[in-house]
Scaffold this active site. Structure first.
Site, PDB file in Angstrom:
ATOM      1  N   LYS A   1     -53.723   3.477 -70.864  1.00 46.97           N
ATOM      2  CA  LYS A   1     -52.855   2.403 -70.962  1.00 46.97           C
ATOM      3  C   LYS A   1     -53.158   1.553 -71.954  1.00 46.97           C
ATOM      4  O   LYS A   1     -52.189   1.449 -73.072  1.00 46.97           O
ATOM      5  CB  LYS A   1     -52.039   1.195 -69.946  1.00 46.97           C
TER       6      LYS A   1
ATOM      7  N   GLN B   1     -54.276  -4.354 -62.538  1.00 49.66           N
ATOM      8  CA  GLN B   1     -54.718  -3.535 -61.733  1.00 49.66           C
ATOM      9  C   GLN B   1     -55.037  -2.897 -60.637  1.00 49.66           C
ATOM     10  O   GLN B   1     -56.004  -3.880 -60.202  1.00 49.66           O
ATOM     11  CB  GLN B   1     -55.747  -2.791 -62.730  1.00 49.66           C
TER      12      GLN B   1
ATOM     13  N   ASP C   1     -44.800  -3.268 -64.581  1.00 50.48           N
ATOM     14  CA  ASP C   1     -45.278  -2.583 -63.565  1.00 50.48           C
ATOM     15  C   ASP C   1     -44.163  -2.340 -62.354  1.00 50.48           C
ATOM     16  O   ASP C   1     -43.929  -2.523 -61.869  1.00 50.48           O
ATOM     17  CB  ASP C   1     -46.567  -3.002 -62.675  1.00 50.48           C
TER      18      ASP C   1
END
Ligand SMILES: NC(=O)c1ccc[n+]([C@@H]2O[C@H](COP(=O)([O-])OP(=O)(O)OC[C@H]3O[C@@H](n4cnc5c(N)ncnc54)[C@H](OP(=O)(O)O)[C@@H]3O)[C@@H](O)[C@H]2O)c1
Length: 291
Positions: free
Chosen positions: A55, A99, A122
């Site tokens: 990412k 994460q 997200d």
């Protein structure tokens, strides 16, 4: 007739080129300030470290400013809260990604919920989920957005169509169902307690599998001509190790009209839409700053 293979790698590549172009435009209009993506990685899970590195690299490639905050596995809740609050307040950070999964002593749902919803790239905070449910503007989860783009590329006519989603996770299944509903499909969400799963799947014009069970969806679960999207990523301990989807691709490709492969289908779309969300977050922040 064999199904069209939906090339997620190519479509994701196009999205990334568009984002890179839009990042340059954004940066010019913002007097040189580039969108920033902050990632938080707690612990030393090798899989998570690879995802985060990917990412970071992808955000750099499209002209964003990546920053990573690796923390030891024994990081306390208070330390993590302090970091999230600091990043929430940092104008150089457009998007924050925590994460998952976190080590056991930390609550991923609670801590994700502390991310400023306008930086929630997200799309997983309760506020983002609520905005999606109410049809309000906001940041949407990356993988379901990617699937919507793949369906569009495959020419899916969602209005009035029967869509079946197998899986009801907060990360994928629930937001996927909401996006399909927003596109006026008739949506059924299945899970581990669904009765006659194969029968329900056979109704689908669009069948989306996100379960985590290798090759579970068989040819006789699929209506001839359906579009099949395989979100599953299951590691198979063969030699060499391989990746299999939740759909038995070799069987189903002869029944479906279009199908995503694994790898090279849904997977590449997730990072592409993370980049797109980061740009959207940067735009929202700029619009907010201007009042
Ligand atoms: N390509 C990508 O970028 C991407 C992104 C996200 C996820 N994935 C992959 O997609 C898969 C699902 O991910 P997830 O995070 O949504 O997983 P998850 O949180 O484990 O959810 C799995 C869902 O599948 C349901 N399920 C389990 N066994 C079933 C069965 N036998 N029949 C019907 N439903 C069943 C579960 O039902 P219950 O709710 O009843 O337990 C649950 O709703 C995984 O392979 C994951 O690696 C890929």
């Amino acid at each position: 007739m064999a199904a069209e293979i939906i090339d997620g790698k190519q479509i994701a590549g196009r999205v990334r080129i568009e984002v890179a172009r839009d990042v340059e435009r954004f940066t010019q209009e913002s007097g040189g300030a580039r969108p920033g993506l902050a990632t938080i990685l707690v612990g030393d899970d090798p899989g998570s470290a690879i995802y985060v590195a990917g990412k970071q690299k992808a955000s750099k490639e499209v002209g964003m400013v990546p920053s990573n905050y690796p923390l030891p596995a024994d990081t306390s809740r208070e330390e993590l809260v302090e970091l999230i609050e600091r990043l929430n307040a940092d104008p150089g950070v457009s998007g924050i990604l925590l994460q998952l999964p976190l080590p056991e002593h930390l609550d991923g749902v609670e801590l994700t919920g502390m991310i400023d919803p306008d930086k929630d790239v997200d799309g997983l905070t309760p506020v983002s989920a609520g905005r999606l449910a109410l049809g309000l503007e906001g940041l949407r989860p990356c993988t379901p957005q990617g699937v919507m783009t793949l369906l569009d590329a495959a020419g899916a006519q969602l209005e009035g169509a029967e869509a079946v989603v197998i899986g009801r996770s907060n990360l994928f299944g629930k937001p996927m169902a909401q996006l399909l509903l927003g596109a006026n499909a008739t949506v059924t969400t299945c899970h581990s307690r669904t009765r006659d799963l194969a029968e329900v799947c056979r109704r689908a014009d669009v069948l989306i599998a996100a379960v985590g069970r290798a090759r579970m969806v068989k040819a006789d679960w699929v209506k001839p001509g359906a579009i099949v999207i395989d979100v599953g990523m299951n590691r198979i301990n063969s030699s060499p190790p391989t990746l299999a989807g939740d759909v038995d691709f070799d069987e189903v490709k002869d029944v479906a009209s279009a199908i995503t492969p694994v790898p090279g289908g849904v997977g590449p779309m997730t990072i592409a839409f993370l980049l797109r969300n980061t740009l959207q977050a940067a735009r929202m922040a700029r619009a907010g700053a201007r009042g």
